[in-house]
Design an enzyme around this catalytic site. Structure first.
Site: not given
Ligand code: NAP
Length: 248
Positions: A156, A160
């Site tokens: 990851y 990133k």
């Molecule tokens: P999340 O709640 O797990 O949601 C992920 C979203 O990505 C979902 O809508 C999922 O689709 C979609 N997705 C995953 N794999 C996919 C694929 N192969 N094709 C199309 N869509 C896909 O994640 P989040 O926490 O909101 O994170 C969003 C972004 O922020 C990510 O890039 C993550 O790495 C980054 N981030 C998050 C955090 C954190 O603390 N949450 C911190 C740093 C960075 P479905 O809904 O259809 O499953």
């Protein structure tokens, strides 16, 4: 400050849940037409329905962002329909954490494909018309893991960190066409992704966050919406951490 978006169209990946959904909703509220992309139809469908129900304009498109042929086909279809996508937010992402010696090649590859390669596929599919229009925004959601590293996340953090190098290079390539490219690097944000972290583990992380709490998806969405607006037209090639001060 009210932000300016004149008849803009945005595509947000991972818009079904969490941070991506908040980004889609904030842009939708600001009058931007939003194409909500996620893996499953029901997820992006419910995001688009929510935006339309509150007077915004949104459509849903289920696309596996890790599949180059699927992204190319979706990009072509959307460009035929809209002519131009002005704002591209590469937000879809997954984690498959493990210590290096236990990490499988599949878990390495799927995390790189979904988080990093997807950015390349979407930019290839959608950025050329932005350069012709002399207006465009590419916003890639990276992570403080890509800046600081994190044990258990070599896949990851590599993806990133790769997004940051990709974004800075893209910013240099597209600047002469008035297309900007920036990253937003969230810290620990309350979503499904972080709900898997055990309470005991979170209690150990919180002392390292100066603001002493996890962030909300809207904290990220507000930064993205600023970078997507007219007002951010002199900002490119940057990484904005939104992390309660953790990566200072
Ligand atoms: P999340 O709640 O797990 O949601 C992920 C979203 O990505 C979902 O809508 C999922 O689709 C979609 N997705 C995953 N794999 C996919 C694929 N192969 N094709 C199309 N869509 C896909 O994640 P989040 O926490 O909101 O994170 C969003 C972004 O922020 C990510 O890039 C993550 O790495 C980054 N981030 C998050 C955090 C954190 O603390 N949450 C911190 C740093 C960075 P479905 O809904 O259809 O499953």
């Amino acid at each position: 400050m009210s932000l300016t978006f004149d008849n803009k169209v945005a595509l947000v990946t991972g818009a079904g849940r969490g941070i991506g959904r908040a980004i889609a909703e904030v842009l939708g509220k600001a009058g931007v037409t939003v194409i909500c992309v996620s893996y499953s139809e029901s997820s992006c469908g419910s995001a688009a329905d929510a935006i339309n129900a509150t007077g915004g304009k949104a459509v849903a498109k289920a696309v596996d962002v890790a599949d180059p042929a699927a992204v190319a086909a979706a990009s072509e279809e959307l460009l035929n329909e809209y002519g131009n996508i002005d704002i591209l937010v590469n937000n879809a992402g997954i984690t498959k954490d493990n210590l290096l010696f236990r990490m499988s090649e599949d878990d390495w590859a799927s995390v790189i494909d979904t988080n990093l390669n997807s950015c390349f596929y979407w930019v290839k599919g959608l950025a050329r018309p932005m350069t012709r229009k002399r207006w465009g925004r590419v916003i890639n959601i990276t992570s403080i893991s890509g800046i600081m590293g994190n044990a258990g996340q070599t896949n990851y953090a590599a993806a990133k960190a790769g997004m940051i190098g990709f974004t800075k290079s893209l910013a240099k390539e597209l600047a002469s066409r008035k297309v900007t490219a920036n990253c937003v690097a969230p810290g620990f944000i309350k979503t499904d992704m972080t709900s898997r972290i055990a309470d005991a583990a979170m209690d150990k992380i919180l002392p390292f966050i100066p603001l002493k709490r996890m962030g909300e998806a809207n904290d990220i969405a507000n930064m993205v919406s600023y970078l997507a607006s007219e007002e951010a037209n002199y900002i490119t090639g940057q990484v904005f951490t939104v992390d309660g001060g953790m990566a200072m």
